[in-house]
Motif scaffolding. Structure first.
Motif, mmCIF file in Angstrom:
data_model
loop_
_atom_site.group_PDB
_atom_site.id
_atom_site.type_symbol
_atom_site.label_atom_id
_atom_site.label_comp_id
_atom_site.label_asym_id
_atom_site.label_seq_id
_atom_site.Cartn_x
_atom_site.Cartn_y
_atom_site.Cartn_z
ATOM 1 N N UNK A 1 4.785 6.687 -16.905
ATOM 2 C CA UNK A 1 4.518 7.506 -15.723
ATOM 3 C C UNK A 1 4.837 6.699 -14.466
ATOM 4 N N UNK A 2 5.422 7.322 -13.452
ATOM 5 C CA UNK A 2 5.687 6.587 -12.211
ATOM 6 C C UNK A 2 4.370 6.280 -11.487
ATOM 7 N N UNK A 3 4.324 5.165 -10.783
ATOM 8 C CA UNK A 3 3.114 4.857 -10.014
ATOM 9 C C UNK A 3 3.163 5.514 -8.642
ATOM 10 N N UNK A 4 4.321 6.073 -8.289
ATOM 11 C CA UNK A 4 4.502 6.727 -7.001
ATOM 12 C C UNK A 4 5.670 7.701 -7.106
ATOM 13 N N UNK A 5 5.604 8.792 -6.346
ATOM 14 C CA UNK A 5 6.731 9.729 -6.334
ATOM 15 C C UNK A 5 7.985 9.075 -5.773
ATOM 16 N N UNK B 1 1.538 0.597 -2.681
ATOM 17 C CA UNK B 1 1.361 -0.836 -2.457
ATOM 18 C C UNK B 1 0.478 -1.098 -1.244
ATOM 19 N N UNK B 2 0.594 -0.265 -0.214
ATOM 20 C CA UNK B 2 -0.259 -0.433 0.968
ATOM 21 C C UNK B 2 -1.721 -0.155 0.629
ATOM 22 N N UNK B 3 -1.963 0.716 -0.346
ATOM 23 C CA UNK B 3 -3.333 0.999 -0.776
ATOM 24 C C UNK B 3 -4.007 -0.235 -1.368
ATOM 25 N N UNK B 4 -3.222 -1.210 -1.824
ATOM 26 C CA UNK B 4 -3.769 -2.412 -2.445
ATOM 27 C C UNK B 4 -4.145 -3.487 -1.436
ATOM 28 N N UNK B 5 -3.711 -3.332 -0.180
ATOM 29 C CA UNK B 5 -3.985 -4.330 0.857
ATOM 30 C C UNK B 5 -5.453 -4.229 1.259
ATOM 31 N N UNK B 6 -6.185 -5.344 1.230
ATOM 32 C CA UNK B 6 -7.606 -5.293 1.599
ATOM 33 C C UNK B 6 -7.792 -4.915 3.067
ATOM 34 N N UNK B 7 -8.921 -4.301 3.356
ATOM 35 C CA UNK B 7 -9.292 -3.917 4.721
ATOM 36 C C UNK B 7 -10.584 -4.621 5.107
ATOM 37 N N UNK B 8 -10.894 -4.642 6.391
ATOM 38 C CA UNK B 8 -12.160 -5.154 6.898
ATOM 39 C C UNK B 8 -12.400 -6.619 6.573
#
Length: 92
Positions: free
Chosen positions: A42-46, A70-77
């Motif tokens: 399955x693709x990880x992204x369209x 990939x941007x969803x994996x970047x930590x925040x705060x």
């Protein structure tokens, strides 16, 4: 630093792709061969269909844009601040 992205499929985590930095603002993304030719990949992204080729990511020229997954994996705060500190980098 080589990073492996795994997908949760059939009740288990399966190594699916690899992201490799290629300079400060560049990287390559490619699906692992065992995943591409495995059962039901399955693709990880369209934007990143499953294929045996690789996708280049270049933030300087924008070719192509970094996939949102990939941007969803970047930590925040606080996590982002700590990671930047550990890497010796500033927010810019």
């Amino acid at each position: 630093m080589r990073s492996i992205i795994e997908v949760f499929q059939d009740e288990q985590w399966i190594p699916a792709a690899e992201v490799m930095p290629r300079g400060s603002l560049k990287a390559t993304f490619e699906y692992l061969i065992d995943y591409v030719f495995g059962a039901h990949p399955l693709p990880i992204s369209f934007k990143l269909p499953v294929s045996a080729g690789y996708h280049g990511i270049d933030a300087e020229t924008g070719a192509p844009d970094c996939p949102a997954v990939l941007l969803d994996l970047v930590p925040k705060g606080p996590g982002r601040k700590r990671l930047l500190h550990e890497l010796g980098r500033d927010e810019g």
